[in-house]
Design a protein around this motif. Structure first.
Motif, short mmCIF file in Angstrom:
data_model
loop_
_atom_site.label_atom_id
_atom_site.label_comp_id
_atom_site.label_asym_id
_atom_site.label_seq_id
_atom_site.Cartn_x
_atom_site.Cartn_y
_atom_site.Cartn_z
N ALA A 83 0.85 -1.19 0.00
CA ALA A 83 0.00 0.00 0.00
C ALA A 83 0.88 1.24 0.00
CB ALA A 83 -0.92 0.00 1.22
N MET A 84 0.73 2.08 -1.01
CA MET A 84 1.45 3.34 -1.10
C MET A 84 0.56 4.45 -0.57
SD MET A 84 4.35 4.77 -2.51
CE MET A 84 4.83 3.99 -4.08
N VAL A 85 1.04 5.15 0.45
CA VAL A 85 0.28 6.27 1.04
C VAL A 85 0.65 7.55 0.30
CG1 VAL A 85 -0.20 7.60 3.12
CG2 VAL A 85 0.22 5.13 3.28
N HIS A 86 -0.34 8.22 -0.26
CA HIS A 86 -0.10 9.47 -1.01
C HIS A 86 -0.31 10.65 -0.07
CE1 HIS A 86 -0.03 7.11 -4.72
NE2 HIS A 86 -1.17 6.57 -4.36
N TYR A 87 0.67 10.91 0.76
CA TYR A 87 0.57 12.03 1.70
C TYR A 87 0.79 13.35 0.97
CZ TYR A 87 5.68 11.38 1.64
OH TYR A 87 6.99 11.24 1.26
N ARG A 88 0.26 14.42 1.54
CA ARG A 88 0.37 15.73 0.90
C ARG A 88 1.82 16.24 0.97
NH1 ARG A 88 -4.01 18.84 4.24
NH2 ARG A 88 -3.22 17.33 5.77
N LEU A 89 2.15 17.10 0.02
CA LEU A 89 3.53 17.52 -0.18
C LEU A 89 3.69 19.03 -0.14
CD1 LEU A 89 4.21 15.03 -3.11
CD2 LEU A 89 5.21 14.86 -0.82
N ALA A 98 2.23 16.01 6.03
CA ALA A 98 2.67 14.66 5.68
C ALA A 98 2.49 13.69 6.85
CB ALA A 98 4.13 14.67 5.22
N ILE A 99 2.98 14.06 8.01
CA ILE A 99 2.89 13.16 9.15
C ILE A 99 1.44 12.98 9.60
CG2 ILE A 99 3.26 14.89 10.97
CD1 ILE A 99 5.15 12.78 12.29
N ASP A 100 0.64 14.04 9.53
CA ASP A 100 -0.77 13.91 9.87
C ASP A 100 -1.48 12.96 8.91
OD1 ASP A 100 -0.50 15.64 12.00
OD2 ASP A 100 -1.44 17.35 11.00
N ASP A 101 -1.19 13.10 7.61
CA ASP A 101 -1.83 12.23 6.62
C ASP A 101 -1.50 10.76 6.86
OD1 ASP A 101 -2.94 14.42 5.42
OD2 ASP A 101 -1.80 14.28 3.55
N VAL A 102 -0.25 10.47 7.14
CA VAL A 102 0.14 9.07 7.35
C VAL A 102 -0.53 8.51 8.59
CG1 VAL A 102 2.05 7.48 7.74
CG2 VAL A 102 2.32 9.37 6.13
N LEU A 103 -0.56 9.27 9.67
CA LEU A 103 -1.22 8.80 10.89
C LEU A 103 -2.71 8.58 10.66
CD1 LEU A 103 0.59 10.99 13.57
CD2 LEU A 103 0.79 8.52 13.30
N HIS A 104 -3.35 9.48 9.92
CA HIS A 104 -4.77 9.32 9.61
C HIS A 104 -4.99 8.09 8.73
CE1 HIS A 104 -5.48 13.88 10.37
NE2 HIS A 104 -5.63 13.18 11.48
#
Length: 271
Positions: A83-89, A98-104
């Motif tokens: 699974a590739m997480v597309h976190y914001r950049l 980025a860290i918030d997106d991954v945790l969510h």
């Protein structure tokens, strides 16, 4: 940054799917977990185990074809879903997006029963490797479900060391961190708590002139904190040897990563 370069960066930030030559469309799915897009290869294998990957790109560039090629091979040969997480950049979405997106995303994956305790691995390369380490530190501090393994390649774990660099790395630090002090452990996880982390598999190139020193320092501190560590240093290789390399050393590194993932996902789960 020139106008054309800026346009190129923004174009690279759109979530991609693996090319057909890497994974046929019937193997690829995409869902949103707490509004964060996640692209799967072989999602049906999630019951066996999941490799969640955080791509590198200095927090401003999205995933590349090389990321997809590496991720597909590691997952397929380890017998796991990936699974590739597309976190914001950055620069549009600086820290802590980025860290918030991954945790969510991890919360959402857990709520959807896609991640089972002891049956998932968190991986990251370069800036994604530093992000993976920061995420693991947050999970350990919260006492929540942790990955069975941290799979790191050429991780960028000390942004503070590059703040004043007149290089692309220095520019990326300033775009990503903004006004936040870069010695914060969530930005520079090398400065954070390492004790209590899950086992780590660490690959780095001996000729990685930009980030190799950080990997060696991270390895030393992990050992000092009592974290189980499998370190692989490839003497003649540069940055991202397993993902971007093409020779025998690169293949050796991939085999080591695949075996580490396989072991982690088949080990008895800890209650």
């Amino acid at each position: 940054m020139s106008f054309l370069r800026a346009l190129s960066v923004l174009a690279s930030q759109r979530p991609t799917r693996p090319p057909r030559a890497v994974a046929s469309p019937d193997r690829v799915t995409r869902h949103r977990y707490e509004s964060v897009p996640v692209t799967w290869i072989d999602e049906h294998l999630a019951e066996r185990g999941v490799l969640v990957h955080l791509h590198g790109g200095a927090f401003v560039l999205g995933e590349s074809r090389e990321h997809w090629e590496w991720l597909e091979e590691v997952g397929r040969r380890a017998g796991a879903a990936v699974a590739m997480v597309h976190y914001r950049l950055a620069p549009r979405f600086p820290y802590p997006a980025a860290i918030d997106d991954v945790l969510h995303a991890l919360d959402g994956l857990g709520a959807a029963a896609r991640l089972r305790p002891g049956r998932w691995v968190l991986s990251g390369d370069s800036s994604g490797g530093g992000l993976a380490l920061a995420i693991a530190q947050s999970l350990a501090a919260q006492g929540g479900d942790e990955p069975a393994l941290l799979l790191l390649e050429s991780p960028w774990v000390d942004l503070a060391a590059h703040l004043d660099d007149e290089t692309d790395l220095g520019t990326a630090v300033r775009l990503y961190a903004g006004a936040v002090p870069v010695d914060s452990p969530r930005l520079s996880p090398l400065q954070g708590e390492l004790a209590g982390l899950p086992p780590v598999h660490l690959v780095t190139g001996g000729q990685d002139r930009e980030l190799g020193g950080e990997s060696r320092e991270l390895a030393a501190r992990l050992r000092g904190a009592g974290v189980p560590l499998e370190e692989m240093v490839l003497p003649g290789e540069g940055h991202l040897p397993a993902i971007s390399g093409r020779g025998p050393a690169s293949q050796e590194a991939r085999r080591s990563q695949i075996e580490a993932v396989r072991r982690a996902l088949t080990a008895p789960a800890v209650a």
